[in-house]
Design a protein around this motif. Structure first.
Motif, PDB file in Angstrom:
ATOM      1  N   GLU A 101       8.311  33.067  44.863  1.00 26.60           N
ATOM      2  CA  GLU A 101       8.837  34.515  44.442  1.00 26.60           C
ATOM      3  C   GLU A 101       9.481  34.789  44.928  1.00 26.60           C
ATOM      4  O   GLU A 101      10.882  35.599  43.686  1.00 26.60           O
ATOM      5  CB  GLU A 101       7.553  35.485  45.369  1.00 26.60           C
ATOM      6  CG  GLU A 101       6.676  35.163  46.263  1.00 26.60           C
ATOM      7  CD  GLU A 101       6.150  34.203  46.542  1.00 26.60           C
ATOM      8  OE1 GLU A 101       4.954  34.234  47.516  1.00 26.60           O
ATOM      9  OE2 GLU A 101       5.800  33.499  45.823  1.00 26.60           O
ATOM     10  N   THR A 102      10.373  34.852  46.316  1.00 21.74           N
ATOM     11  CA  THR A 102      11.770  35.061  46.692  1.00 21.74           C
ATOM     12  C   THR A 102      12.299  34.493  46.117  1.00 21.74           C
ATOM     13  O   THR A 102      13.863  34.846  45.454  1.00 21.74           O
ATOM     14  CB  THR A 102      11.744  34.752  48.245  1.00 21.74           C
ATOM     15  OG1 THR A 102      10.447  35.342  48.710  1.00 21.74           O
ATOM     16  CG2 THR A 102      12.589  34.884  49.222  1.00 21.74           C
ATOM     17  N   VAL A 103      12.906  32.832  45.305  1.00 24.36           N
ATOM     18  CA  VAL A 103      13.482  32.447  44.854  1.00 24.36           C
ATOM     19  C   VAL A 103      13.687  32.945  43.402  1.00 24.36           C
ATOM     20  O   VAL A 103      14.717  32.921  42.758  1.00 24.36           O
ATOM     21  CB  VAL A 103      13.748  31.495  44.728  1.00 24.36           C
ATOM     22  CG1 VAL A 103      14.880  30.881  43.586  1.00 24.36           C
ATOM     23  CG2 VAL A 103      13.523  30.440  46.115  1.00 24.36           C
ATOM     24  N   ALA A 104      12.480  33.075  42.822  1.00 26.94           N
ATOM     25  CA  ALA A 104      13.108  34.223  41.239  1.00 26.94           C
ATOM     26  C   ALA A 104      13.593  35.930  41.726  1.00 26.94           C
ATOM     27  O   ALA A 104      13.901  36.168  41.003  1.00 26.94           O
ATOM     28  CB  ALA A 104      11.203  35.012  41.215  1.00 26.94           C
ATOM     29  N   GLU A 105      13.597  35.828  42.748  1.00 30.20           N
ATOM     30  CA  GLU A 105      13.815  37.623  43.053  1.00 30.20           C
ATOM     31  C   GLU A 105      15.638  37.520  43.130  1.00 30.20           C
ATOM     32  O   GLU A 105      16.374  38.269  43.030  1.00 30.20           O
ATOM     33  CB  GLU A 105      13.247  38.360  44.490  1.00 30.20           C
ATOM     34  CG  GLU A 105      12.351  39.006  44.437  1.00 30.20           C
ATOM     35  CD  GLU A 105      11.899  39.055  45.370  1.00 30.20           C
ATOM     36  OE1 GLU A 105      12.658  39.636  46.670  1.00 30.20           O
ATOM     37  OE2 GLU A 105      10.650  39.787  45.764  1.00 30.20           O
ATOM     38  N   LEU A 106      15.664  35.915  44.003  1.00 29.13           N
ATOM     39  CA  LEU A 106      17.166  35.581  43.865  1.00 29.13           C
ATOM     40  C   LEU A 106      17.904  35.680  42.769  1.00 29.13           C
ATOM     41  O   LEU A 106      19.382  35.742  42.624  1.00 29.13           O
ATOM     42  CB  LEU A 106      17.416  34.744  44.931  1.00 29.13           C
ATOM     43  CG  LEU A 106      17.279  34.675  46.534  1.00 29.13           C
ATOM     44  CD1 LEU A 106      16.943  33.535  47.544  1.00 29.13           C
ATOM     45  CD2 LEU A 106      18.169  35.538  47.187  1.00 29.13           C
ATOM     46  N   LEU A 107      17.016  35.074  41.992  1.00 32.11           N
ATOM     47  CA  LEU A 107      17.860  34.288  40.700  1.00 32.11           C
ATOM     48  C   LEU A 107      18.114  35.568  39.824  1.00 32.11           C
ATOM     49  O   LEU A 107      19.261  35.995  39.457  1.00 32.11           O
ATOM     50  CB  LEU A 107      16.525  33.956  39.972  1.00 32.11           C
ATOM     51  CG  LEU A 107      17.004  32.434  40.549  1.00 32.11           C
ATOM     52  CD1 LEU A 107      15.324  31.907  39.538  1.00 32.11           C
ATOM     53  CD2 LEU A 107      17.599  31.600  39.879  1.00 32.11           C
ATOM     54  N   VAL A 108      17.743  36.798  40.119  1.00 27.60           N
ATOM     55  CA  VAL A 108      17.384  38.119  39.179  1.00 27.60           C
ATOM     56  C   VAL A 108      18.693  38.752  40.220  1.00 27.60           C
ATOM     57  O   VAL A 108      19.389  39.169  39.207  1.00 27.60           O
ATOM     58  CB  VAL A 108      16.848  38.915  39.029  1.00 27.60           C
ATOM     59  CG1 VAL A 108      16.669  40.560  39.653  1.00 27.60           C
ATOM     60  CG2 VAL A 108      14.893  38.626  38.367  1.00 27.60           C
ATOM     61  N   GLU A 109      18.845  38.829  41.764  1.00 33.58           N
ATOM     62  CA  GLU A 109      19.881  39.314  42.239  1.00 33.58           C
ATOM     63  C   GLU A 109      20.835  38.993  41.753  1.00 33.58           C
ATOM     64  O   GLU A 109      21.950  39.668  41.999  1.00 33.58           O
ATOM     65  CB  GLU A 109      19.765  39.866  43.882  1.00 33.58           C
ATOM     66  CG  GLU A 109      20.453  40.087  43.961  1.00 33.58           C
ATOM     67  CD  GLU A 109      20.243  40.374  45.515  1.00 33.58           C
ATOM     68  OE1 GLU A 109      20.810  40.426  46.842  1.00 33.58           O
ATOM     69  OE2 GLU A 109      19.234  39.784  46.340  1.00 33.58           O
ATOM     70  N   HIS A 110      20.983  37.606  42.192  1.00 38.25           N
ATOM     71  CA  HIS A 110      22.973  36.606  42.283  1.00 38.25           C
ATOM     72  C   HIS A 110      22.621  36.229  41.317  1.00 38.25           C
ATOM     73  O   HIS A 110      24.334  35.636  40.699  1.00 38.25           O
ATOM     74  CB  HIS A 110      22.168  35.850  43.597  1.00 38.25           C
ATOM     75  CG  HIS A 110      22.198  36.295  44.863  1.00 38.25           C
ATOM     76  ND1 HIS A 110      23.298  36.776  45.062  1.00 38.25           N
ATOM     77  CD2 HIS A 110      21.432  36.233  45.902  1.00 38.25           C
ATOM     78  CE1 HIS A 110      22.649  37.477  46.675  1.00 38.25           C
ATOM     79  NE2 HIS A 110      21.448  36.874  46.529  1.00 38.25           N
ATOM     80  N   ALA A 111      22.470  35.270  39.853  1.00 38.39           N
ATOM     81  CA  ALA A 111      22.199  34.972  38.629  1.00 38.39           C
ATOM     82  C   ALA A 111      22.339  35.784  37.221  1.00 38.39           C
ATOM     83  O   ALA A 111      22.375  35.590  36.652  1.00 38.39           O
ATOM     84  CB  ALA A 111      21.790  33.511  38.833  1.00 38.39           C
ATOM     85  N   GLY A 112      21.789  37.100  37.306  1.00 40.41           N
ATOM     86  CA  GLY A 112      22.187  37.868  36.619  1.00 40.41           C
ATOM     87  C   GLY A 112      20.398  37.738  35.920  1.00 40.41           C
ATOM     88  O   GLY A 112      20.246  37.972  34.820  1.00 40.41           O
ATOM     89  N   ALA A 113      20.128  37.184  36.060  1.00 36.15           N
ATOM     90  CA  ALA A 113      18.316  36.226  35.191  1.00 36.15           C
ATOM     91  C   ALA A 113      17.167  37.854  35.172  1.00 36.15           C
ATOM     92  O   ALA A 113      17.785  38.429  36.178  1.00 36.15           O
ATOM     93  CB  ALA A 113      17.778  35.834  35.844  1.00 36.15           C
ATOM     94  N   THR A 114      17.257  37.864  34.063  1.00 30.92           N
ATOM     95  CA  THR A 114      16.132  39.227  33.928  1.00 30.92           C
ATOM     96  C   THR A 114      14.297  38.089  34.779  1.00 30.92           C
ATOM     97  O   THR A 114      14.545  36.527  34.985  1.00 30.92           O
ATOM     98  CB  THR A 114      15.564  39.154  32.236  1.00 30.92           C
ATOM     99  OG1 THR A 114      14.599  38.249  31.725  1.00 30.92           O
ATOM    100  CG2 THR A 114      16.757  39.217  31.750  1.00 30.92           C
ATOM    101  N   PRO A 115      13.222  39.027  35.271  1.00 30.92           N
ATOM    102  CA  PRO A 115      12.322  38.622  35.614  1.00 30.92           C
ATOM    103  C   PRO A 115      11.790  37.894  34.793  1.00 30.92           C
ATOM    104  O   PRO A 115      10.737  36.741  35.000  1.00 30.92           O
ATOM    105  CB  PRO A 115      11.119  39.598  35.962  1.00 30.92           C
ATOM    106  CG  PRO A 115      12.650  40.931  35.968  1.00 30.92           C
ATOM    107  CD  PRO A 115      13.683  40.414  34.879  1.00 30.92           C
ATOM    108  N   GLU A 116      11.451  37.827  33.543  1.00 30.46           N
ATOM    109  CA  GLU A 116      11.214  36.954  32.199  1.00 30.46           C
ATOM    110  C   GLU A 116      11.934  35.648  32.743  1.00 30.46           C
ATOM    111  O   GLU A 116      11.041  34.679  32.811  1.00 30.46           O
ATOM    112  CB  GLU A 116      10.994  37.485  30.929  1.00 30.46           C
ATOM    113  CG  GLU A 116      10.372  38.667  30.875  1.00 30.46           C
ATOM    114  CD  GLU A 116      10.493  39.551  31.647  1.00 30.46           C
ATOM    115  OE1 GLU A 116      11.810  39.723  31.509  1.00 30.46           O
ATOM    116  OE2 GLU A 116      10.098  40.584  31.875  1.00 30.46           O
TER     117      GLU A 116
END
Length: 471
Positions: free
Chosen positions: A207-222
């Motif tokens: 779940e932390t890595v998912a947040e980092l993907l959104v924050e740093h890689a511009g990914a959507t939660p999906e």
């Protein structure tokens, strides 16, 4: 002189443990050479500007300079002998420089292995040392390097490690093209940043890595959830392709990387089988390896029961590590941490040396006058590749036998007396004593040189030893 204070992180092995390390190095070297890899050794220092590239390792570089070196650059001679130098922290950076400097004298693809110490100024802990030995095997091409070399290098390292009496080793393999293509097919804006975040899954919860993907890689939660879904795939059979395709992402780079990864699994199957369970190879789509120069196959190696050490080896494909502005030298390689692996096993008693000295035979002395004859007898054994030494003093034979026991020497040789008896040799482990001739007698093959003694315990305790066997 006062007793010296040990230097933390600079391990020194006692003779029996050193025999284990030497046997491992010898075994790895034999396997690499059987597959046509040439051995090289690079200098231990590199110019600081080559070592320091603004990466995470910069703060760990040991700088080398003369005590009375001039501070001003103008004092340096034409060869740049006073340039700032640092000890190499791995074998890849000096190898890249070696290829560039010697390209005109090398035949490509160039196949090399290298086993040397390296230095890092990090905090010492189990499996991490300031001075350590590692073994690298690489194939480097000129402008192009066909993919089949990826399979070859992985298979060679599987065979090399499968020949060692270590706890089971797992090769966790992935492909950067596969994960880059998957992220690109998903439409993630910053693919490189996504790879860096996924590489943190061994340290952070999903779940932390998912947040980092959104924050740093511009990914959507999906999109972040889909990335984590890919990262959960671990398989060692042909179902890999179907499982990835079932995720419904389409991209040309993804397809190419998936085909390459499947080929690595298939190409290593025979080497895995030959290892008798000592090595496995598995596709693990979480493996990313944070270094940006990897462009295709990536691998990390883990040791069963010692997962706390993290990876004990790793590597992959790099298409532009060495470049002189005109020619690019792509390569693929794997590194294995010899110190990182062996020192914890030695400390736990899982591995130990069969003896502390190379001597197979101690030639006993009846008196000091017989020393020249004893030395000649020892020389006859040495001429036949049997390591021998003469007793230090002509004590009673019982004391000379105990001396051999303390030294770990398995045989004691009793020269014939002037009454015409035959020479005799005693195996001090079994007590068996037989007539012997220095021109024909020989020990069992496993006694010729110090070897490794490994635990055959079936308990869960890594360091427990119930009985031992020679390896």
């Amino acid at each position: 002189m006062a007793k010296p204070t040990p230097l933390s992180g600079f391990p020194e092995l006692l003779p029996a443990a050193r025999a284990v390390e030497r046997e491992v190095i010898s075994s790895l070297s034999r396997t690499f050479e059987l597959h046509g890899f040439a051995n090289i050794e690079t200098r231990v220092v590199e110019p600081l500007e080559r070592l320091a590239k603004g990466g995470e390792i910069d703060k760990e570089i040991y700088v080398l300079r003369r005590l009375q070196a001039p501070d001003d650059a103008e004092s340096a001679d034409e060869t740049g002998s006073e340039r700032q130098l640092g000890l190499h922290f791995d074998l890849t950076v000096p190898f890249a420089r070696y290829v560039l400097e010697n390209a005109g004298h090398l035949e490509f693809p160039f196949r090399r292995f290298q086993i040397q110490p390296a230095w890092r100024g990090e905090r010492p802990q189990e499996g991490r040392y300031r001075q350590f030995t590692q073994a690298d095997v690489d194939i480097v091409g000129k402008d192009a390097l066909p993919f089949h070399h990826d399979v070859e290098v992985m298979r060679v390292m599987v065979r090399a490690l499968g020949s060692l009496p270590l706890p089971p080793l797992s090769f966790q393999v992935n492909n950067r093209k596969l994960i880059q293509g998957f992220y690109r097919g998903l439409g993630i804006p910053d693919v490189t940043a996504a790879i860096r975040q996924i590489d943190k899954l061994d340290k952070l919860p999903p779940e932390t890595v998912a947040e980092l993907l959104v924050e740093h890689a511009g990914a959507t939660p999906e999109q972040a959830d889909r990335c984590l879904e890919l990262a959960t795939i671990r398989v060692s059979d042909p179902t890999l392709v179907q499982r990835v395709q079932a995720l419904g992402v389409v991209d040309e780079l993804l397809s190419r990387g998936l085909a390459e990864l499947a080929s690595v699994l298939e190409g290593c199957a025979d080497a895995v089988k030959a290892s008798d369970g000592r090595v496995s190879v598995e596709a693990n789509l979480r493996i990313a390896r944070g270094l940006d120069y990897y462009t295709g196959t990536v691998v990390e190696i883990y040791m069963e029961g010692y997962e706390r050490l993290k990876a004990v080896g790793g590597g992959g494909r790099y298409d532009a590590l060495a470049d002189d502005g005109r020619t690019t030298y792509p390569g693929v390689g794997v590194s294995f941490g010899i110190s990182r692996t062996l020192l914890p096993l030695l400390a736990d008693g899982v591995l130990e040396g069969s003896r502390a000295v190379p001597s197979v035979v101690l030639v006993a002395l009846a008196d000091e006058e017989s020393r020249p004859a004893a030395e000649m007898l020892a020389d006859r054994l040495r001429s036949r590749d049997i390591a021998a030494e003469v007793a230090a003093s002509p004590q009673k034979y019982g004391r000379q036998i105990r001396y051999a026991e303390r030294r770990g020497i398995p045989f004691v040789w009793f020269p014939a007396t002037e009454h015409g008896e035959s020479d005799q040799v005693k195996d001090i482990r079994s007590g068996e004593q037989v007539d012997a001739d220095a021109a024909t007698w020989g020990p069992a093959e496993e006694d010729l040189r110090p070897g490794m003694v490994v635990s055959t315990s079936s308990t869960d305790e890594p360091g427990s030893i119930d009985e031992r066997q020679e390896a």
